[in-house]
Design an enzyme around this catalytic site. Structure first.
Site, mmCIF file in Angstrom:
data_model
loop_
_atom_site.group_PDB
_atom_site.id
_atom_site.type_symbol
_atom_site.label_atom_id
_atom_site.label_comp_id
_atom_site.label_asym_id
_atom_site.label_seq_id
_atom_site.Cartn_x
_atom_site.Cartn_y
_atom_site.Cartn_z
ATOM 1 N N CYS A 1 0.687 -1.045 -0.008
ATOM 2 C CA CYS A 1 0.050 -0.065 0.019
ATOM 3 C C CYS A 1 0.802 1.380 0.055
ATOM 4 O O CYS A 1 0.468 2.401 -0.325
ATOM 5 C CB CYS A 1 -0.963 0.001 1.299
ATOM 6 S SG CYS A 1 -1.949 -1.312 1.231
ATOM 7 N N HIS B 1 -3.796 6.786 3.297
ATOM 8 C CA HIS B 1 -4.139 5.542 2.549
ATOM 9 C C HIS B 1 -5.421 5.069 3.156
ATOM 10 O O HIS B 1 -5.636 5.053 4.288
ATOM 11 C CB HIS B 1 -2.844 4.551 2.900
ATOM 12 C CG HIS B 1 -3.373 3.110 2.544
ATOM 13 N ND1 HIS B 1 -3.996 2.897 1.318
ATOM 14 C CD2 HIS B 1 -3.507 2.101 3.345
ATOM 15 C CE1 HIS B 1 -4.113 1.636 1.112
ATOM 16 N NE2 HIS B 1 -4.120 0.865 2.432
ATOM 17 N N ASN C 1 -10.358 -0.822 0.004
ATOM 18 C CA ASN C 1 -8.726 -0.816 0.234
ATOM 19 C C ASN C 1 -8.316 -0.924 -1.298
ATOM 20 O O ASN C 1 -8.183 -2.261 -1.465
ATOM 21 C CB ASN C 1 -8.156 -1.499 1.178
ATOM 22 C CG ASN C 1 -6.734 -1.260 1.347
ATOM 23 O OD1 ASN C 1 -5.997 -0.825 0.633
ATOM 24 N ND2 ASN C 1 -6.297 -1.930 2.574
HETATM 25 N N1 ACO Z 1 -18.321 -9.998 9.150
HETATM 26 C C1 ACO Z 1 -18.827 -10.502 10.311
HETATM 27 N N2 ACO Z 1 -17.976 -10.832 11.207
HETATM 28 C C2 ACO Z 1 -16.664 -10.806 11.127
HETATM 29 C C3 ACO Z 1 -16.156 -10.501 9.721
HETATM 30 C C4 ACO Z 1 -16.824 -10.130 8.586
HETATM 31 N N3 ACO Z 1 -16.640 -9.682 7.592
HETATM 32 N N4 ACO Z 1 -14.882 -10.727 9.812
HETATM 33 C C5 ACO Z 1 -14.478 -11.145 10.905
HETATM 34 N N5 ACO Z 1 -15.826 -11.241 11.753
HETATM 35 C C6 ACO Z 1 -15.628 -11.694 13.258
HETATM 36 C C7 ACO Z 1 -14.479 -12.578 13.504
HETATM 37 O O1 ACO Z 1 -14.928 -13.786 13.116
HETATM 38 C C8 ACO Z 1 -14.721 -12.317 15.205
HETATM 39 O O2 ACO Z 1 -15.696 -13.198 15.559
HETATM 40 P P1 ACO Z 1 -15.377 -13.809 17.146
HETATM 41 O O3 ACO Z 1 -15.146 -12.745 18.134
HETATM 42 O O4 ACO Z 1 -16.595 -14.562 17.067
HETATM 43 O O5 ACO Z 1 -14.296 -14.757 17.018
HETATM 44 C C9 ACO Z 1 -15.014 -10.804 15.316
HETATM 45 O O6 ACO Z 1 -15.456 -10.593 14.106
HETATM 46 C C10 ACO Z 1 -14.055 -10.079 15.633
HETATM 47 O O7 ACO Z 1 -12.897 -10.138 14.568
HETATM 48 P P2 ACO Z 1 -11.647 -9.294 14.709
HETATM 49 O O8 ACO Z 1 -10.779 -9.630 13.474
HETATM 50 O O9 ACO Z 1 -10.997 -9.153 16.016
HETATM 51 O O10 ACO Z 1 -12.135 -7.889 14.346
HETATM 52 P P3 ACO Z 1 -11.574 -6.321 14.341
HETATM 53 O O11 ACO Z 1 -12.667 -5.539 15.211
HETATM 54 O O12 ACO Z 1 -10.224 -6.651 14.763
HETATM 55 O O13 ACO Z 1 -11.934 -5.817 12.955
HETATM 56 C C11 ACO Z 1 -10.473 -5.731 10.754
HETATM 57 C C12 ACO Z 1 -11.334 -6.524 11.929
HETATM 58 C C13 ACO Z 1 -11.674 -4.824 10.252
HETATM 59 C C14 ACO Z 1 -9.884 -6.373 9.894
HETATM 60 C C15 ACO Z 1 -9.675 -4.781 11.666
HETATM 61 O O14 ACO Z 1 -8.515 -5.580 12.458
HETATM 62 C C16 ACO Z 1 -8.742 -3.629 10.780
HETATM 63 O O15 ACO Z 1 -9.260 -3.064 10.190
HETATM 64 N N6 ACO Z 1 -7.517 -4.185 10.558
HETATM 65 C C17 ACO Z 1 -6.511 -3.188 9.888
HETATM 66 C C18 ACO Z 1 -6.617 -4.139 8.587
HETATM 67 C C19 ACO Z 1 -6.265 -3.266 7.581
HETATM 68 O O16 ACO Z 1 -6.374 -2.122 7.494
HETATM 69 N N7 ACO Z 1 -5.462 -3.989 6.718
HETATM 70 C C20 ACO Z 1 -4.909 -3.168 5.400
HETATM 71 C C21 ACO Z 1 -3.796 -2.196 5.937
HETATM 72 S S1 ACO Z 1 -2.405 -2.635 4.969
HETATM 73 C C22 ACO Z 1 -2.876 -2.555 3.559
HETATM 74 O O17 ACO Z 1 -3.547 -1.540 2.946
HETATM 75 C C23 ACO Z 1 -2.382 -3.666 2.451
#
Ligand code: ACO
Length: 329
Positions: A116, A256, A286
């Site tokens: 990214c 970003h 993204n």
């Molecule tokens: N829909 C519904 N539920 C979901 C989904 C979905 N799409 N995805 C995960 N869940 C569930 C999980 O299974 C978990 O359930 P559980 O508690 O029963 O096990 C729950 O939601 C929480 O999951 P987490 O992964 O802990 O959720 P979090 O609040 O951390 O959000 C997210 C996840 C959105 C990916 C967040 O961590 C995030 O934004 N991280 C940064 C990612 C990012 O921006 N990456 C790109 C940057 S670098 C680049 O651009 C390449």
């Protein structure tokens, strides 16, 4: 403040027309909801490339528009830098395919891999080439077909990404406009927070690799989130320091576009109010290396960037990599 050496002469974007909304996912067999995605990420919809739409075709569309707006003929381009994590094939580069499509007969062309942060890395490399006198005019593109490498069985990642391309023509600066500062960093000790474990030269694609889906993107979302906020905040400070400016001098922050919570945290750290922050992650998801050049192109089109605007650009991605830049338009 340093005298700018290289300036943006034109911008463009190449966006595949197909829109997939959060509401479309259940029908695609993905166990998720619009509410979960919006609350965690701010994403409402994204554009996805369909059959025949490639990283090269989106990059070419973006590049052609940027060159038209810059008044630069393909034969005048000295180099094409294509930042991408999704090249159409592994050898040769996708940049040479873009060069052929554009008919940029004099240009050198190469891909740049920094996820990214790739487009900002590419801008910094192009600025250096202009500064050293090696070239006069560069086309710097960020283009991604992320839909081809995400795991459509992994709801925690597949809902986050979109496809598209953004491009700028960078030329020797003749006025006070252009790149005022640039900053780049990486930390390879954290590579496995966001990666494709297999399918490269160490473990080439085999039926077993396909079976275990280890050629597709894996991400430790929470860890990535933590590092993203920290790195983007650091990068914002560094670019401002480099340009000898403060946040009060910034007309627009373009971070970003990965997640609105990361964007808000970065803006807060930098002391920039949200009405001076460009956000389009709701409409694109993204798009990795394409996200900042797409946002710049839109911001010029809708008047958020004007003649004389001072803009702070900040990126973060797999690697981990992070980068920033201050540009006067
Ligand atoms: N829909 C519904 N539920 C979901 C989904 C979905 N799409 N995805 C995960 N869940 C569930 C999980 O299974 C978990 O359930 P559980 O508690 O029963 O096990 C729950 O939601 C929480 O999951 P987490 O992964 O802990 O959720 P979090 O609040 O951390 O959000 C997210 C996840 C959105 C990916 C967040 O961590 C995030 O934004 N991280 C940064 C990612 C990012 O921006 N990456 C790109 C940057 S670098 C680049 O651009 C390449």
């Amino acid at each position: 403040m340093k005298r700018p050496i290289a300036a943006i002469a034109g911008t463009g974007r190449g966006i595949p027309p197909t829109v997939v909304t959060n509401y479309d996912f259940p029908a695609m067999g993905i166990d998720t909801t619009h509410e979960w995605i919006v609350e965690r990420t701010g994403i409402v919809e994204r554009h996805l490339a369909r059959e025949g739409e490639t990283t090269c075709s989106m990059a070419t569309d973006a590049g052609r528009i940027a060159m038209e707006r810059a008044g630069v003929h393909p034969g005048e381009l000295d180099t094409i830098i294509l930042a991408t994590a999704t090249p159409d094939r592994l050898l040769p580069s996708t940049a040479v395919d873009v060069q052929a499509s554009l008919g940029a007969s004099r240009a050198s062309a190469f891909d740049l891999s920094a996820a990214c942060s790739g487009w900002l890395y590419g801008m910094t490399v192009a600025e250096g080439m202009i500064m050293s006198g090696v070239i006069e005019t560069a086309l710097v593109i960020g283009a991604e077909k992320l839909s081809s490498i995400v795991d459509w069985q992994d709801r925690s990642t597949c809902v986050l990404f979109g496809d598209g391309a953004g491009a700028v023509v960078l030329k020797r600066a003749k006025t006070g406009k252009g790149i005022l500062s640039a900053y780049m960093r990486s930390d390879g000790t954290l590579a496995e927070l966001l990666y494709r474990p297999e399918g490269g030269a160490t473990v080439p694609i085999t039926a077993d690799v396909l079976e275990r889906r280890s050629h597709l993107v894996k991400m430790a979302g929470r860890e990535v989130f933590k590092h993203a906020v920290r790195s983007m905040s650091d990068a914002a400070d560094r670019a401002l320091d480099g340009a000898r400016l403060t946040s009060a001098d910034i007309d627009l922050l373009i971070p970003h576009q990965a997640n609105t919570r990361i964007i808000e945290a970065t803006a807060k750290h930098a002391g920039i109010p949200m009405d001076k922050v460009y956000v389009n992650v709701d409409r694109y998801g993204n798009t990795s290396s394409a996200s900042i050049p797409i946002a710049i192109d839109e911001a010029i089109e809708n008047g958020r960037i004007k003649e004389g605007s001072t803009v702070l650009l900040v990126a973060f991605g797999a690697g981990l990599t992070w980068a920033s830049m201050v540009v006067r338009f």
